[in-house]
Design a protein around this motif. Structure first.
Motif, PDB file in Angstrom:
ATOM      1  N   GLN A 157       0.817  -1.217   0.000  1.00 44.79           N
ATOM      2  CA  GLN A 157       0.000   0.000   0.000  1.00 44.79           C
ATOM      3  C   GLN A 157       0.848   1.263   0.000  1.00 44.79           C
ATOM      4  O   GLN A 157       0.436   2.286  -0.542  1.00 44.79           O
ATOM      5  CB  GLN A 157      -0.933   0.025   1.218  1.00 44.79           C
ATOM      6  N   THR A 158       2.013   1.205   0.615  1.00 46.86           N
ATOM      7  CA  THR A 158       2.881   2.386   0.701  1.00 46.86           C
ATOM      8  C   THR A 158       3.957   2.389  -0.386  1.00 46.86           C
ATOM      9  O   THR A 158       4.899   3.174  -0.319  1.00 46.86           O
ATOM     10  CB  THR A 158       3.530   2.482   2.100  1.00 46.86           C
ATOM     11  N   GLY A 159       3.823   1.527  -1.356  1.00 45.58           N
ATOM     12  CA  GLY A 159       4.730   1.541  -2.500  1.00 45.58           C
ATOM     13  C   GLY A 159       6.122   1.018  -2.234  1.00 45.58           C
ATOM     14  O   GLY A 159       7.075   1.404  -2.914  1.00 45.58           O
ATOM     15  N   HIS A 160       6.261   0.159  -1.246  1.00 42.82           N
ATOM     16  CA  HIS A 160       7.565  -0.478  -0.952  1.00 42.82           C
ATOM     17  C   HIS A 160       8.655   0.564  -0.719  1.00 42.82           C
ATOM     18  O   HIS A 160       9.805   0.372  -1.113  1.00 42.82           O
ATOM     19  CB  HIS A 160       7.986  -1.430  -2.077  1.00 42.82           C
ATOM     20  N   GLN A 161       8.310   1.669  -0.058  1.00 45.55           N
ATOM     21  CA  GLN A 161       9.264   2.764   0.128  1.00 45.55           C
ATOM     22  C   GLN A 161       9.689   2.999   1.568  1.00 45.55           C
ATOM     23  O   GLN A 161      10.762   3.542   1.798  1.00 45.55           O
ATOM     24  CB  GLN A 161       8.652   4.082  -0.405  1.00 45.55           C
ATOM     25  N   ASP A 162       8.869   2.641   2.523  1.00 47.79           N
ATOM     26  CA  ASP A 162       9.124   3.004   3.916  1.00 47.79           C
ATOM     27  C   ASP A 162      10.287   2.191   4.493  1.00 47.79           C
ATOM     28  O   ASP A 162      10.222   0.964   4.565  1.00 47.79           O
ATOM     29  CB  ASP A 162       7.857   2.803   4.756  1.00 47.79           C
ATOM     30  N   ALA A 163      11.334   2.891   4.902  1.00 42.12           N
ATOM     31  CA  ALA A 163      12.546   2.223   5.397  1.00 42.12           C
ATOM     32  C   ALA A 163      12.307   1.538   6.745  1.00 42.12           C
ATOM     33  O   ALA A 163      12.823   0.442   6.984  1.00 42.12           O
ATOM     34  CB  ALA A 163      13.690   3.222   5.511  1.00 42.12           C
ATOM     35  N   GLN A 164      11.542   2.171   7.621  1.00 41.90           N
ATOM     36  CA  GLN A 164      11.303   1.553   8.930  1.00 41.90           C
ATOM     37  C   GLN A 164      10.461   0.290   8.783  1.00 41.90           C
ATOM     38  O   GLN A 164      10.751  -0.728   9.411  1.00 41.90           O
ATOM     39  CB  GLN A 164      10.631   2.533   9.876  1.00 41.90           C
ATOM     40  N   LEU A 165       9.455   0.330   7.962  1.00 39.62           N
ATOM     41  CA  LEU A 165       8.657  -0.864   7.697  1.00 39.62           C
ATOM     42  C   LEU A 165       9.533  -1.939   7.050  1.00 39.62           C
ATOM     43  O   LEU A 165       9.420  -3.123   7.368  1.00 39.62           O
ATOM     44  CB  LEU A 165       7.456  -0.535   6.812  1.00 39.62           C
ATOM     45  N   GLY A 166      10.433  -1.521   6.172  1.00 38.16           N
ATOM     46  CA  GLY A 166      11.377  -2.458   5.569  1.00 38.16           C
ATOM     47  C   GLY A 166      12.213  -3.170   6.622  1.00 38.16           C
ATOM     48  O   GLY A 166      12.452  -4.386   6.538  1.00 38.16           O
ATOM     49  N   MET A 167      12.647  -2.430   7.656  1.00 39.70           N
ATOM     50  CA  MET A 167      13.432  -3.052   8.731  1.00 39.70           C
ATOM     51  C   MET A 167      12.589  -4.039   9.522  1.00 39.70           C
ATOM     52  O   MET A 167      13.082  -5.089   9.935  1.00 39.70           O
ATOM     53  CB  MET A 167      13.996  -1.996   9.681  1.00 39.70           C
ATOM     54  N   THR A 176      17.038   6.091   3.855  1.00 39.68           N
ATOM     55  CA  THR A 176      16.449   6.801   4.991  1.00 39.68           C
ATOM     56  C   THR A 176      17.394   7.904   5.448  1.00 39.68           C
ATOM     57  O   THR A 176      18.614   7.785   5.290  1.00 39.68           O
ATOM     58  CB  THR A 176      16.152   5.846   6.163  1.00 39.68           C
ATOM     59  N   GLN A 177      16.823   8.940   6.009  1.00 40.51           N
ATOM     60  CA  GLN A 177      17.611  10.019   6.605  1.00 40.51           C
ATOM     61  C   GLN A 177      17.716   9.868   8.125  1.00 40.51           C
ATOM     62  O   GLN A 177      18.421  10.629   8.768  1.00 40.51           O
ATOM     63  CB  GLN A 177      16.986  11.379   6.260  1.00 40.51           C
ATOM     64  N   ASP A 178      17.027   8.881   8.678  1.00 38.19           N
ATOM     65  CA  ASP A 178      17.000   8.655  10.117  1.00 38.19           C
ATOM     66  C   ASP A 178      18.307   7.979  10.544  1.00 38.19           C
ATOM     67  O   ASP A 178      18.556   6.819  10.185  1.00 38.19           O
ATOM     68  CB  ASP A 178      15.799   7.768  10.461  1.00 38.19           C
ATOM     69  N   PRO A 179      19.154   8.682  11.320  1.00 35.58           N
ATOM     70  CA  PRO A 179      20.458   8.101  11.688  1.00 35.58           C
ATOM     71  C   PRO A 179      20.357   6.813  12.513  1.00 35.58           C
ATOM     72  O   PRO A 179      21.161   5.906  12.338  1.00 35.58           O
ATOM     73  CB  PRO A 179      21.161   9.207  12.474  1.00 35.58           C
ATOM     74  N   ASP A 180      19.358   6.726  13.397  1.00 38.96           N
ATOM     75  CA  ASP A 180      19.205   5.493  14.186  1.00 38.96           C
ATOM     76  C   ASP A 180      18.786   4.325  13.308  1.00 38.96           C
ATOM     77  O   ASP A 180      19.255   3.198  13.491  1.00 38.96           O
ATOM     78  CB  ASP A 180      18.200   5.693  15.320  1.00 38.96           C
ATOM     79  N   GLN A 199      19.505   4.088  10.125  1.00 38.76           N
ATOM     80  CA  GLN A 199      20.696   3.765   9.334  1.00 38.76           C
ATOM     81  C   GLN A 199      21.624   2.824  10.105  1.00 38.76           C
ATOM     82  O   GLN A 199      22.201   1.898   9.532  1.00 38.76           O
ATOM     83  CB  GLN A 199      21.445   5.044   8.952  1.00 38.76           C
ATOM     84  N   ILE A 200      21.727   3.037  11.403  1.00 37.59           N
ATOM     85  CA  ILE A 200      22.564   2.157  12.237  1.00 37.59           C
ATOM     86  C   ILE A 200      21.943   0.765  12.314  1.00 37.59           C
ATOM     87  O   ILE A 200      22.657  -0.240  12.190  1.00 37.59           O
ATOM     88  CB  ILE A 200      22.766   2.767  13.638  1.00 37.59           C
ATOM     89  N   ARG A 201      20.630   0.676  12.490  1.00 40.28           N
ATOM     90  CA  ARG A 201      19.970  -0.636  12.505  1.00 40.28           C
ATOM     91  C   ARG A 201      20.172  -1.359  11.182  1.00 40.28           C
ATOM     92  O   ARG A 201      20.400  -2.571  11.141  1.00 40.28           O
ATOM     93  CB  ARG A 201      18.479  -0.480  12.805  1.00 40.28           C
ATOM     94  N   GLN A 202      20.080  -0.622  10.083  1.00 43.02           N
ATOM     95  CA  GLN A 202      20.312  -1.218   8.771  1.00 43.02           C
ATOM     96  C   GLN A 202      21.756  -1.716   8.662  1.00 43.02           C
ATOM     97  O   GLN A 202      22.000  -2.831   8.178  1.00 43.02           O
ATOM     98  CB  GLN A 202      20.023  -0.209   7.664  1.00 43.02           C
ATOM     99  N   ALA A 203      22.699  -0.905   9.118  1.00 45.25           N
ATOM    100  CA  ALA A 203      24.110  -1.291   9.053  1.00 45.25           C
ATOM    101  C   ALA A 203      24.379  -2.521   9.916  1.00 45.25           C
ATOM    102  O   ALA A 203      25.147  -3.411   9.530  1.00 45.25           O
ATOM    103  CB  ALA A 203      25.001  -0.120   9.498  1.00 45.25           C
ATOM    104  N   GLU A 204      23.729  -2.603  11.077  1.00 46.31           N
ATOM    105  CA  GLU A 204      23.887  -3.778  11.937  1.00 46.31           C
ATOM    106  C   GLU A 204      23.337  -5.028  11.251  1.00 46.31           C
ATOM    107  O   GLU A 204      23.965  -6.083  11.273  1.00 46.31           O
ATOM    108  CB  GLU A 204      23.171  -3.550  13.270  1.00 46.31           C
ATOM    109  N   TYR A 205      22.182  -4.906  10.636  1.00 47.69           N
ATOM    110  CA  TYR A 205      21.581  -6.040   9.922  1.00 47.69           C
ATOM    111  C   TYR A 205      22.524  -6.509   8.815  1.00 47.69           C
ATOM    112  O   TYR A 205      22.786  -7.698   8.660  1.00 47.69           O
ATOM    113  CB  TYR A 205      20.227  -5.623   9.325  1.00 47.69           C
ATOM    114  N   GLN A 206      23.042  -5.562   8.059  1.00 50.25           N
ATOM    115  CA  GLN A 206      23.947  -5.892   6.961  1.00 50.25           C
ATOM    116  C   GLN A 206      25.242  -6.512   7.479  1.00 50.25           C
ATOM    117  O   GLN A 206      25.771  -7.453   6.873  1.00 50.25           O
ATOM    118  CB  GLN A 206      24.212  -4.644   6.117  1.00 50.25           C
ATOM    119  N   ALA A 207      25.736  -6.027   8.621  1.00 55.93           N
ATOM    120  CA  ALA A 207      26.955  -6.596   9.210  1.00 55.93           C
ATOM    121  C   ALA A 207      26.714  -8.024   9.688  1.00 55.93           C
ATOM    122  O   ALA A 207      27.570  -8.905   9.505  1.00 55.93           O
ATOM    123  CB  ALA A 207      27.447  -5.716  10.357  1.00 55.93           C
TER     124      ALA A 207
END
Length: 167
Positions: A32-42, A65-69, A71-79
């Motif tokens: 519904q949100t066009g696969h764009q929301d970064a927080q929902l993606g996390m 995302t512009q949200d620094p926190d 971005q850190i969660r994303q980086a942790e997931y990727q790590a």
């Protein structure tokens, strides 16, 4: 549209053993949100990672995302995914890179400590938690992380003392 309440709802459903329902609702909202929301993606990536499908969650955990926190969660997931793919020996470098990319960010030190500790690099984990505690001594995550490391090392009395001091 603020999706934070729904994201919390999905997490609660998943924790209550209703993961299928949470996943279906999250995927519907994502469409519904066009696969764009970064927080929902996390949220979706975390659900996939919880059942061992980390690679399938990577695209969800990589949305801009512009949200620094976040971005850190994303980086942790990727790590974590890179550690699974490249082997445990890559963890110290991955944790250092995570902190280096988010220098001075409390949550980056916590994420690096969790990554190191979860992979048996206990001294490195304590170091990252200590750096976090120096940045924000009033926050509890660093103390709880250090308590977990002491418990892992069999130092239960020290673990309990650190936990009680943190909370």
């Amino acid at each position: 549209q603020d999706l934070a309440p729904r994201n919390t709802y999905f997490r609660v459903l998943a924790q209550q053993g209703r993961a299928s329902e949470a996943y279906r609702h999250a995927m519907d909202l994502d469409r519904q949100t066009g696969h764009q929301d970064a927080q929902l993606g996390m949220v979706i990536a975390d659900m996939l990672g919880h059942i061992g499908l980390h690679g399938d969650g990577l695209g969800y955990a990589s949305r801009p995302t512009q949200d620094p926190d976040l971005q850190i969660r994303q980086a942790e997931y990727q790590a974590k995914l890179a550690a699974k793919r490249n082997g445990r020996q890559s963890v110290p470098r991955l944790a250092a890179n995570l902190v280096g990319r988010h220098q001075g960010q409390y949550n980056a030190y916590i994420a690096a400590g969790d990554l190191a500790g979860d992979n048996g690099y206990l001294d490195e984990a304590v170091h990252h938690y200590q750096q976090a505690a120096e940045l924000s001594p009033e926050r509890e995550e660093a103390g709880i992380g250090r308590a977990r490391i002491h418990r892992t090392r069999g130092r239960h009395a020290e673990a309990l003392q650190l936990f009680q001091a943190a909370v």
